[in-house]
Design an enzyme around this catalytic site. Structure first.
Site, PDB file in Angstrom:
ATOM      1  CE  LYS A   1      -3.940   1.730   2.782  1.00  0.00           C
ATOM      2  NZ  LYS A   1      -4.806   1.358   3.927  1.00  0.00           N
TER       3      LYS A   1
ATOM      4  CB  SER B   1      -8.052   3.143   3.076  1.00  0.00           C
ATOM      5  OG  SER B   1      -7.163   2.628   4.060  1.00  0.00           O
TER       6      SER B   1
ATOM      7  CB  SER C   1      -8.309   0.087   5.905  1.00  0.00           C
ATOM      8  OG  SER C   1      -9.107   1.231   6.038  1.00  0.00           O
TER       9      SER C   1
END
Length: 468
Positions: free
Chosen positions: A84, A160, A184
């Site tokens: 990420k 996310s 997330s």
């Protein structure tokens, strides 16, 4: 005649590592196949923001040479992974999904979790899309474009860590690293049909990552198999003096005992709050998992709705405090949906936060009392399947609610007190995947991972990547 070379994009991390150790696959072959699939599939999915082809091929060459010399190989040797884009990657600005952050100086070194993965032999192939500043459950980034669900490109990947879930769910990498503050990792795992691990708060170092809510942030892996999840988790464990909340004590490897039986484990289904406020399919997924485990017990988690509200307040207030200077000087450069919630968080009265924190201590004690009676608790991950791309509202229990604020209705009360969770993917019909949380007591990741492995072995949960 030799057997055809297997397609590494369809192999688990454990299988790739074994094939590399045994000389059946070269690291450059694996990386080349991975890069080819990313180039072919990712334009539709939009999981990656940066593809590090040169770095990955150089790393693969080094590993191939090390194997040729007979040097010891790590447990993840030859395995591609991605991170990420809130985790530092040397040479790239750590964008954290934000327009503002791409003006930052490039990171001088990789974040701690990337370094630990590579120390185990893994090969970083890129950085992954995410919701701006991790304040998102949709995976729809206005700066880098939305990440799309690999099982149906017309639907959300979740957030996310949407790029992380989609990269694994699309067969682009067998392991991806994400972060989880309020859900997330777990929500993208559910929407994209893969496994995700949110470890105990403080178990894995966060050093070298861009924060969101310091008292709630976790880093962890997503993968297509439980063994791969355990491999990544084991590789990233260990005390880190650069992380002020890292767990004390030695690592506790899970993989060597992953196949141990779960007989004797007391497993219960969360009722009450966790059995309403979602689509019937979300609860059927939990029941399917419970039936597979022979679980008939139900438990009530007291004040879960209040816990979710308190988590919401703390998230908004801490997130706002982190971004106050940027809000004052660069408000127009934020995603408006993120900016407006941060501004609202900056105006929360201090006594409310004090009350939320005091309640948090009470809730942790009350919740932990349950682990004197049970070893693991099952609950839905998300209240529904992945909404359609761009969808702003959905109907749950006859009530119309905003999507972005309510996808984490079942995950927030759990991360609020830092419990370890394995999110497992469930198919109850031919539709999009659903998810179930396997929740364990603090520092008992191995309990949740072993239960997940039993479910995977028995075919009750499945993380087959999408065909794209």
């Amino acid at each position: 005649m030799t057997d055809p070379t297997p397609d590494p994009s369809m192999m688990s991390a454990a299988a790739i590592a074994a094939a590399f150790r045994e000389g059946r696959l070269g690291a450059r072959t694996v990386v080349a196949a991975t890069l080819e699939r990313i180039g072919r599939v990712d334009p539709a999915v939009n999981a990656f923001t940066d593809v590090l082809a040169e770095r990955a091929l150089a790393r693969a060459h080094t590993l191939d040479a090390a194997r040729a010399r007979g040097e010891p190989l790590g447990p993840l040797a030859g395995v591609p992974f991605a991170a990420k884009n809130l985790v530092d990657i040397a040479g790239l600005p750590t964008r954290a999904g934000a327009k503002i952050n791409r003006e930052r100086a490039p990171a001088e070194r990789d974040g701690a979790v990337v370094r630990r993965m590579e120390a185990a032999g893994a090969i970083l192939v890129g950085a992954l899309n995410m919701g701006e500043y991790a304040y998102d459950f949709t995976g729809e980034n206005i700066h880098d474009g939305p990440t799309r669900n690999p099982h149906d490109l017309g639907h959300m990947a979740g957030g996310s860590s949407g790029g992380s879930g989609a990269a694994v769910g699309a067969g682009l990498v067998p392991i991806a690293l994400g972060s989880d503050t309020n859900g997330s990792i777990r929500v993208p795992a559910a929407f994209c049909g893969c496994f995700g691990l949110k470890p105990t708060y403080g178990r894995l170092t966060r050093a070298g990552s861009f924060p969101f809510v310091g008292s709630l942030d976790h880093l962890g892996p997503l993968a297509r198999s439980v063994a791969d999840l355990a491999l990544a988790y084991d590789a990233m464990q260990g005390l880190d003096p650069d992380d002020p909340v890292a767990a004390e004590g030695p690592p506790e490897p899970v993989l060597p005992r992953l196949e141990d039986g779960i007989e004797g484990y007391r497993i219960a289904v969360a009722g009450g709050y966790f059995a309403r406020g979602g689509d019937p399919e979300a609860f059927e997924a939990v029941e399917r998992v419970a039936r597979g485990l022979g679980c008939t017990r139900r438990v009530e988690i007291a004040e879960a709705a209040r816990a979710r509200a308190a988590a919401y307040l703390i998230t908004a207030a801490e997130g706002a405090a982190l971004h106050l200077d940027r809000l004052r000087t660069r408000a127009a450069d934020f995603d408006p949906a993120v900016r407006d919630r941060l501004i609202a968080g900056a105006m929360i009265p201090a006594p409310w936060i004090d009350r939320a924190q005091r309640f948090r201590r009470w809730y942790r004690t009350a919740f932990l009392d349950l682990f004197g009676e049970v070893d693991a608790i099952l609950a839905p991950t998300a209240p529904c399947r992945a909404p359609k791309g761009g969808q702003t509202h959905f109907v749950l229990d006859g009530v119309t609610l905003p999507v972005r604020a309510n996808v984490g209705v079942f995950t927030q009360p759990i991360s609020f007190i830092g419990l370890p969770v394995v999110a497992v993917p469930v198919r109850v019909d031919a539709g999009l995947p659903l998810g179930v949380q396997v929740i364990a007591a603090p520092w008992r990741e191995e309990v949740a991972l072993r239960i997940a492995r039993r479910l995977e072995r028995d075919g009750i949960v499945d993380a087959t990547p999408a065909v794209l």
